[in-house]
Write a protein that holds these residues in place. Structure first.
Motif, PDB file in Angstrom:
ATOM      1  N   SER A 138       8.820  37.634  27.243  1.00 46.66           N
ATOM      2  CA  SER A 138       7.431  37.255  27.030  1.00 46.66           C
ATOM      3  C   SER A 138       6.803  36.736  28.307  1.00 46.66           C
ATOM      4  N   GLY A 139       7.601  36.534  29.337  1.00 47.33           N
ATOM      5  CA  GLY A 139       7.111  36.038  30.606  1.00 47.33           C
ATOM      6  C   GLY A 139       7.945  34.873  31.094  1.00 47.33           C
ATOM      7  N   HIS A 140       7.837  34.596  32.372  1.00 48.03           N
ATOM      8  CA  HIS A 140       8.563  33.466  32.951  1.00 48.03           C
ATOM      9  C   HIS A 140       7.829  32.979  34.188  1.00 48.03           C
ATOM     10  N   GLY A 141       8.004  31.712  34.496  1.00 47.42           N
ATOM     11  CA  GLY A 141       7.514  31.158  35.743  1.00 47.42           C
ATOM     12  C   GLY A 141       8.629  31.142  36.767  1.00 47.42           C
ATOM     13  N   GLU A 142       8.260  31.070  38.037  1.00 46.70           N
ATOM     14  CA  GLU A 142       9.260  31.096  39.093  1.00 46.70           C
ATOM     15  C   GLU A 142       9.151  29.925  40.059  1.00 46.70           C
ATOM     16  N   PHE A 143       7.984  29.263  40.125  1.00 43.22           N
ATOM     17  CA  PHE A 143       7.811  28.183  41.090  1.00 43.22           C
ATOM     18  C   PHE A 143       6.631  27.324  40.663  1.00 43.22           C
ATOM     19  N   THR A 144       6.459  26.184  41.303  1.00 41.65           N
ATOM     20  CA  THR A 144       5.388  25.202  41.118  1.00 41.65           C
ATOM     21  C   THR A 144       5.470  24.515  39.754  1.00 41.65           C
ATOM     22  N   SER A 145       4.619  23.496  39.573  1.00 39.04           N
ATOM     23  CA  SER A 145       4.663  22.653  38.374  1.00 39.04           C
ATOM     24  C   SER A 145       4.147  23.396  37.154  1.00 39.04           C
ATOM     25  N   SER A 146       4.562  22.931  35.974  1.00 36.69           N
ATOM     26  CA  SER A 146       4.278  23.636  34.721  1.00 36.69           C
ATOM     27  C   SER A 146       2.791  23.722  34.422  1.00 36.69           C
ATOM     28  N   ALA A 147       1.992  22.732  34.839  1.00 36.27           N
ATOM     29  CA  ALA A 147       0.576  22.710  34.493  1.00 36.27           C
ATOM     30  C   ALA A 147      -0.191  23.867  35.125  1.00 36.27           C
ATOM     31  N   THR A 148       0.221  24.285  36.310  1.00 32.76           N
ATOM     32  CA  THR A 148      -0.509  25.335  37.027  1.00 32.76           C
ATOM     33  C   THR A 148       0.338  26.577  37.271  1.00 32.76           C
ATOM     34  N   ARG A 149       1.537  26.620  36.751  1.00 30.93           N
ATOM     35  CA  ARG A 149       2.484  27.692  37.060  1.00 30.93           C
ATOM     36  C   ARG A 149       2.075  29.014  36.416  1.00 30.93           C
ATOM     37  N   PRO A 167      17.893  27.504  36.856  1.00 31.42           N
ATOM     38  CA  PRO A 167      16.735  26.606  36.840  1.00 31.42           C
ATOM     39  C   PRO A 167      16.560  25.862  38.161  1.00 31.42           C
ATOM     40  N   LEU A 168      15.316  25.431  38.401  1.00 34.43           N
ATOM     41  CA  LEU A 168      14.986  24.524  39.482  1.00 34.43           C
ATOM     42  C   LEU A 168      14.750  23.139  38.887  1.00 34.43           C
ATOM     43  N   SER A 169      15.033  22.108  39.681  1.00 32.89           N
ATOM     44  CA  SER A 169      14.833  20.751  39.177  1.00 32.89           C
ATOM     45  C   SER A 169      13.592  20.072  39.746  1.00 32.89           C
ATOM     46  N   HIS A 170      13.076  20.566  40.867  1.00 29.98           N
ATOM     47  CA  HIS A 170      11.887  19.944  41.456  1.00 29.98           C
ATOM     48  C   HIS A 170      11.097  21.000  42.213  1.00 29.98           C
ATOM     49  N   PRO A 171      10.026  21.513  41.608  1.00 32.49           N
ATOM     50  CA  PRO A 171       9.534  21.192  40.266  1.00 32.49           C
ATOM     51  C   PRO A 171      10.453  21.761  39.191  1.00 32.49           C
ATOM     52  N   ASP A 172      10.307  21.239  37.993  1.00 38.29           N
ATOM     53  CA  ASP A 172      11.152  21.653  36.872  1.00 38.29           C
ATOM     54  C   ASP A 172      10.739  23.049  36.420  1.00 38.29           C
ATOM     55  N   VAL A 173      11.570  24.045  36.744  1.00 35.31           N
ATOM     56  CA  VAL A 173      11.299  25.437  36.377  1.00 35.31           C
ATOM     57  C   VAL A 173      12.510  25.975  35.628  1.00 35.31           C
ATOM     58  N   PRO A 174      12.344  26.436  34.389  1.00 35.04           N
ATOM     59  CA  PRO A 174      13.487  26.974  33.643  1.00 35.04           C
ATOM     60  C   PRO A 174      14.080  28.203  34.333  1.00 35.04           C
ATOM     61  N   GLY A 175      15.373  28.414  34.141  1.00 39.58           N
ATOM     62  CA  GLY A 175      15.991  29.640  34.609  1.00 39.58           C
ATOM     63  C   GLY A 175      15.462  30.828  33.829  1.00 39.58           C
ATOM     64  N   TYR A 176      15.637  32.010  34.388  1.00 39.40           N
ATOM     65  CA  TYR A 176      15.117  33.199  33.702  1.00 39.40           C
ATOM     66  C   TYR A 176      15.981  34.411  34.014  1.00 39.40           C
ATOM     67  N   THR A 177      15.914  35.381  33.123  1.00 38.20           N
ATOM     68  CA  THR A 177      16.516  36.697  33.325  1.00 38.20           C
ATOM     69  C   THR A 177      15.421  37.734  33.187  1.00 38.20           C
ATOM     70  N   ALA A 178      15.308  38.634  34.144  1.00 40.75           N
ATOM     71  CA  ALA A 178      14.271  39.668  34.124  1.00 40.75           C
ATOM     72  C   ALA A 178      14.920  41.039  34.223  1.00 40.75           C
ATOM     73  N   THR A 179      14.364  41.982  33.488  1.00 39.75           N
ATOM     74  CA  THR A 179      14.837  43.363  33.502  1.00 39.75           C
ATOM     75  C   THR A 179      13.696  44.274  33.925  1.00 39.75           C
ATOM     76  N   ASP A 180      13.942  45.070  34.976  1.00 42.81           N
ATOM     77  CA  ASP A 180      12.955  46.019  35.481  1.00 42.81           C
ATOM     78  C   ASP A 180      13.487  47.438  35.298  1.00 42.81           C
ATOM     79  N   LEU A 181      12.589  48.349  34.946  1.00 45.59           N
ATOM     80  CA  LEU A 181      12.952  49.750  34.773  1.00 45.59           C
ATOM     81  C   LEU A 181      12.052  50.626  35.641  1.00 45.59           C
ATOM     82  N   ARG A 182      12.607  51.739  36.088  1.00 43.88           N
ATOM     83  CA  ARG A 182      11.810  52.732  36.807  1.00 43.88           C
ATOM     84  C   ARG A 182      12.225  54.125  36.372  1.00 43.88           C
ATOM     85  N   TYR A 183      11.215  54.943  36.081  1.00 44.25           N
ATOM     86  CA  TYR A 183      11.425  56.359  35.774  1.00 44.25           C
ATOM     87  C   TYR A 183      10.648  57.168  36.797  1.00 44.25           C
TER      88      TYR A 183
END
Length: 648
Positions: A621-632, A585-601
């Motif tokens: 279902s999706g995740h944010g990576e940067f900026t504030s929650s209102a516009t992320r 996670p990030l603390s400023h702005p507050d961004v939750p940590g995330y785990t992403a899985t990518d596949l290629r065939y």
């Protein structure tokens, strides 16, 4: 309805490319297979970014990760910033469709300014803010030979602003891209099409020309609100190469034009006035020439010159046009006893033309700047397995005068496949126009009056690292670092409490380590893993009152991140790749940590014809990576289908 039309359009493009590929009588060779390079051969890859001379990766006394062309292809990346996620020693956060925050060893932001990025020797950092506009760095990924990613200081060889790292993108010679390439892809997030043709002209000249177009759809927030960040860009370019090993000349040029919708929080209120935003327009062109001559005794001389023009209009706040001319000379000698020196000089001249607004101004609106530098570095053989590298650079800029950038590196070859190294370096980030010349609003009385007294930010860096091949099928790299920063950028309230100005009121340290390795499980299956840990401790200097600066500088960086990649060949014609990455996670702005899985065939449909299906973040279902929650932006699962045809 819109998504259906987009998919129909993408399907039509893919069908057309398939028919074109089917009619080609002589195809280019298939893409490189995983087993073509062993781990030992990968460790012996020749790189140039560490010492500005050709050396083996296994001998380089710095934290450097090489992203190969095969890595890029098998990752499913469609853009340069996405390809940079492959480097464990980088922090890459996606802000919007084409907006990214990229840094090394902390201080990440959408305007990160401590990372130097080069494309075939041309620096793409902007003197406007000492950072990179990632949205216009549209390199044709199929033409990249490798990307050398150095985390840590590179100021001695590369100059001011190579504070926390250097990214050097190196494309293939035109001789290696003969024939035609047609690639087209479509997905629920973006559509792309590229055409490239390479041939031979009289006089032994190899050349290639290309054209590409990209369309990015708008994204959505976690609440389902539309983020106004759709983007479109068209680009053309060429490269020509002539000469033998003794004398080489490369000429390369690109031109682009594009349009970006402006997302929130661009629609902000400054001094109580609401700004209604229009789309951002971008354009640019560049031309670079590099001449290399091999001399007797292993010496060489390189002369490089380039011209770069960029224009960006951001309504209603400002428009900026930059013209930059850069000239570099480098001379590398062969061994002189125990010494192997390299030295060089660089002169850079820039013209900046800004159209200001009532909301913000850069004053003066028209400014010419010059940067000049000299550097020298010597690699000294102390004994057969022990090398000492000493170097220094003096660089002059118009804001702070001359800056001194020294380095010392000691490399100990414990065994033929094991290197232990340590280094101490000093780097600086010189002020940019944004630091020095910004005024808000655009006319007096000003609430912000720039930073007429700002000085360069400094970093004293100490590193200890190991790189080696533990077994015939296992390789590893580990670097521990400690960096002391001073004079970091802050805002300061004038004693009269009537306006704000920019200052250098913050200092502190960063500590951490970065490690990665590869394991060849079988002849057809390779695993890659990387892990980084970062701790920042920043504080205000006496008299500074910008408490938000500390929170912003520390909070925009994850404390740790890791990745795991699996590359598997399922027979001679089929590839299956999986990437799992985690960001804390990030603390400023507050961004939750995330785990992403990518596949290629990927599947070879015939000689020179490949179909690939890429899935990003497929299990979430999706995740944010940067900026504030209102516009992320919430980056939801995405699929991209690509068909690539090579023929001659």
């Amino acid at each position: 309805m819109e998504r259906t039309v987009l998919w129909q359009r993408g399907s039509a493009v893919l069908l057309a490319v398939a028919l074109l590929g089917a009619t080609s009588s002589v195809a280019q060779p298939a893409q490189d297979r995983l087993v073509d390079l062993s781990l030992e051969e990968l460790s012996n890859l020749e790189i140039t970014s560490v010492s500005k001379r050709v050396e083996r990766l296994s001998d380089a006394p710095t934290s450097v990760f090489v992203i190969t062309s095969a890595d890029i292809r098998r990752s499913g990346a469609t853009s340069l910033p996405e390809a940079l996620r492959l480097a464990p020693n980088l922090q890459v956060a996606r802000v919007a469709t084409t907006g990214y925050a990229v840094s090394a060893r902390g201080f990440n932001s959408s305007s990160a300014n401590k990372l130097l990025v080069l494309i075939d020797g041309r620096s793409v950092y902007s003197p406007l803010f000492s950072g990179v506009f990632w949205d216009v760095q549209d390199v044709t990924l199929e033409d990249i030979d490798r990307i050398e990613v150095i985390s840590g200081p590179g100021g001695t060889l590369w100059g001011v602003n190579a504070v926390n790292g250097v990214i050097n993108v190196i494309t293939r010679s035109a001789a290696l891209t003969q024939g035609a390439l047609v690639a087209a892809g479509a997905g629920n997030r973006e559509d792309r099409a590229t055409f490239r043709y390479g041939g031979k002209a009289s006089g032994g000249v190899d050349y290639r020309v290309y054209a590409s177009h990209t369309d990015f759809k708008h994204t959505e927030t976690e609440a389902g609100d539309r983020v106004n960040d759709a983007s479109h860009q068209t680009q053309i370019g060429f490269r020509g190469d002539v000469g033998s090993d003794g004398d080489k000349l490369m000429v390369k040029g690109d031109a682009y034009t594009g349009r970006r919708d402006q997302p929130l929080p661009g629609s902000i209120s400054i001094t109580g006035v609401h700004l209604d935003l229009g789309p951002i327009s971008v354009s640019g062109a560049n031309l670079i020439g590099v001449w290399e001559r091999r001399l007797d005794g292993g010496s060489s001389m390189t002369v490089q010159a380039y011209y770069d023009r960029t224009q960006r209009t951001v309504p209603p706040t400002f428009s900026d046009m930059q013209d930059i001319v850069d000239l570099q000379l480098q001379y590398s000698t062969g061994p002189i006893g125990a010494h192997t020196p390299v030295w060089g000089a660089e002169y850079r001249y820039g013209k900046d033309r800004v159209t200001n607004s009532t909301y913000i101004a850069l004053l003066p609106a028209q400014l010419n700047q010059a940067w000049a530098s000299l550097f020298a570095q010597d690699e000294i053989v102390l004994q057969e397995d022990l090398r000492l590298t000493l170097g220094a650079r003096v660089e002059h800029n118009d804001y702070t005068g001359a800056e001194f950038l020294p380095t010392a590196r000691l490399a100990w070859k414990l065994a033929p496949n094991h290197l232990l190294w340590t280094a101490a370096s000093r780097t600086v980030r010189a002020p940019s126009r944004l630091d020095h010349d910004t005024f808000v609003p655009g006319q007096p009385p000003f609430l912000l009056r720039g930073g007429p007294e700002v000085i360069a930010e400094t970093a004293d860096d100490y590193e200890l690292g190991y790189r080696g091949q533990l077994t015939s099928n296992t390789s590893a790299s580990l670097t521990v670092f400690h960096t002391v920063y001073d004079h970091l950028h802050t805002q300061q309230i004038d004693p009269s409490f009537t306006y704000i100005f920019f200052d250098n009121g913050m200092q502190g340290t960063t500590n951490g380590f970065e490690t990665w390795g590869s394991y060849q499980a079988t002849s057809a299956w390779r695993l890659h893993a990387g892990f980084s840990r970062l701790s920042q401790s920043l504080r205000l200097k006496p008299g500074s009152n910008d408490g938000a600066a500390v929170a912003a500088a520390e909070g925009a960086n994850p404390g740790r991140w890791w990745s795991l990649r699996s590359s598997l060949d399922l027979g001679a014609q089929t590839e299956f790749d999986v990437t799992v990455r985690y960001v804390a996670p990030l603390s400023h702005p507050d961004v939750p940590g995330y785990t992403a899985t990518d596949l290629r065939y990927g599947r070879q449909l015939g000689r020179g014809v490949e179909l690939s299906i890429d899935g990003q973040n497929i299990f979430g279902s999706g995740h944010g990576e940067f900026t504030s929650s209102a516009t992320r932006t919430q980056f939801k699962p995405a699929v991209f289908v690509k068909l690539e045809c090579r023929f001659s």
